[in-house]
Design a protein around this motif. Sequence first.
Motif, PDB file in Angstrom:
ATOM      1  N   LEU A 108     -18.188 -44.289 -12.318  1.00 54.38           N
ATOM      2  CA  LEU A 108     -19.290 -44.463 -13.251  1.00 54.38           C
ATOM      3  C   LEU A 108     -20.385 -43.478 -12.851  1.00 54.38           C
ATOM      4  N   ALA A 109     -20.596 -42.461 -13.681  1.00 54.29           N
ATOM      5  CA  ALA A 109     -21.623 -41.448 -13.424  1.00 54.29           C
ATOM      6  C   ALA A 109     -22.847 -41.779 -14.256  1.00 54.29           C
ATOM      7  N   ILE A 110     -24.010 -41.773 -13.625  1.00 52.79           N
ATOM      8  CA  ILE A 110     -25.259 -42.140 -14.294  1.00 52.79           C
ATOM      9  C   ILE A 110     -26.257 -40.998 -14.117  1.00 52.79           C
ATOM     10  N   ASP A 111     -26.678 -40.430 -15.223  1.00 49.87           N
ATOM     11  CA  ASP A 111     -27.637 -39.317 -15.232  1.00 49.87           C
ATOM     12  C   ASP A 111     -28.934 -39.809 -15.854  1.00 49.87           C
ATOM     13  N   VAL A 112     -29.955 -39.970 -15.033  1.00 50.36           N
ATOM     14  CA  VAL A 112     -31.248 -40.463 -15.501  1.00 50.36           C
ATOM     15  C   VAL A 112     -32.143 -39.265 -15.811  1.00 50.36           C
ATOM     16  N   GLY A 113     -32.319 -38.980 -17.091  1.00 48.46           N
ATOM     17  CA  GLY A 113     -33.178 -37.890 -17.514  1.00 48.46           C
ATOM     18  C   GLY A 113     -34.535 -38.389 -17.953  1.00 48.46           C
ATOM     19  N   ASN A 114     -35.416 -37.482 -18.306  1.00 46.00           N
ATOM     20  CA  ASN A 114     -36.757 -37.879 -18.736  1.00 46.00           C
ATOM     21  C   ASN A 114     -36.746 -38.613 -20.066  1.00 46.00           C
ATOM     22  N   THR A 115     -35.782 -38.321 -20.915  1.00 44.91           N
ATOM     23  CA  THR A 115     -35.729 -38.935 -22.242  1.00 44.91           C
ATOM     24  C   THR A 115     -34.673 -40.021 -22.327  1.00 44.91           C
ATOM     25  N   ASN A 116     -33.468 -39.765 -21.804  1.00 46.86           N
ATOM     26  CA  ASN A 116     -32.357 -40.715 -21.899  1.00 46.86           C
ATOM     27  C   ASN A 116     -31.670 -40.890 -20.552  1.00 46.86           C
ATOM     28  N   VAL A 117     -31.026 -42.043 -20.409  1.00 43.94           N
ATOM     29  CA  VAL A 117     -30.105 -42.278 -19.307  1.00 43.94           C
ATOM     30  C   VAL A 117     -28.699 -42.236 -19.889  1.00 43.94           C
TER      31      VAL A 117
END
Length: 265
Positions: A3-12
């Motif tokens: 499970l890869a989780i990319d937390v960006g400024n706009t979306n996760v």
Amino acid sequence: MLLAIDVGNTNVVFAVIDDDGQGGNRIKARWRIATDPRRTGDEYAVWLMQLLQIRGIGREAIDQIIVSTVVPRALHNIEVLARHYFDLEPIIAGQGAAAYGFDMDVDQPGSLGADRAVNAVAAHAKHAGDLILVDFGTATTFDVIDFNGAYKGGIIAPGINLSLDALVGNTALLPRIAIRAPDSDSVIGTNTEDQMLIGVFWGYVAMMEGLIARMRAEIGRPAKVVATGGLAVLFDEHTDIFDAVDPDLMLEGLAILAQRAKAAS
């Protein structure tokens, strides 16, 4: 499965990644939710567990979780999700066995965003030679990776949506418009909306082409331009500046770091 989780400024972005049986990775499912540092681990779990169930993926199938974030306040609740609902200690991109593993030839190496570093890991693994990475996110970033994989520096520019928000938010009469390609190649608009779209879209294309030309001249060697992010495909249809478009570069980089961490454990 990972499970890869990319937390960006706009979306996760959450993505389930599995071995494709040929030494590569296959993205089995992906979902996104608006970034909100106040969202609790329990709230993430209620949302995510339903989506996993819809796709027929049991939580027990997830044996590894990796997280990349450019929003530090959101990390704790993602860690709660991993520990309480998957009984896994999350791998943090750039830390421990998931270190990026490349030199950073810049003044402040610690200030490089995790998203840009993970993109660099994937791009160097997939493409030979000097690289210019263009990532269309909340900001548009340009990063230079040399043929040895070292990070040499780059550019941060306002994302196209930020530019449009500033234009509309600071004027009384200009309307909100959607980001899309103009209906023609003309750069002389005959009404307000067309003029705005020309300014935003073709202005952005001109900015990219100009900056990349300057970067290539400064590098002094042939450099391959790789684009990623949500708007990469749209712009690729209207400029020949990109040599490759890879919308999944970030997730591929996270998968590479997770594999390194697994091998080291």
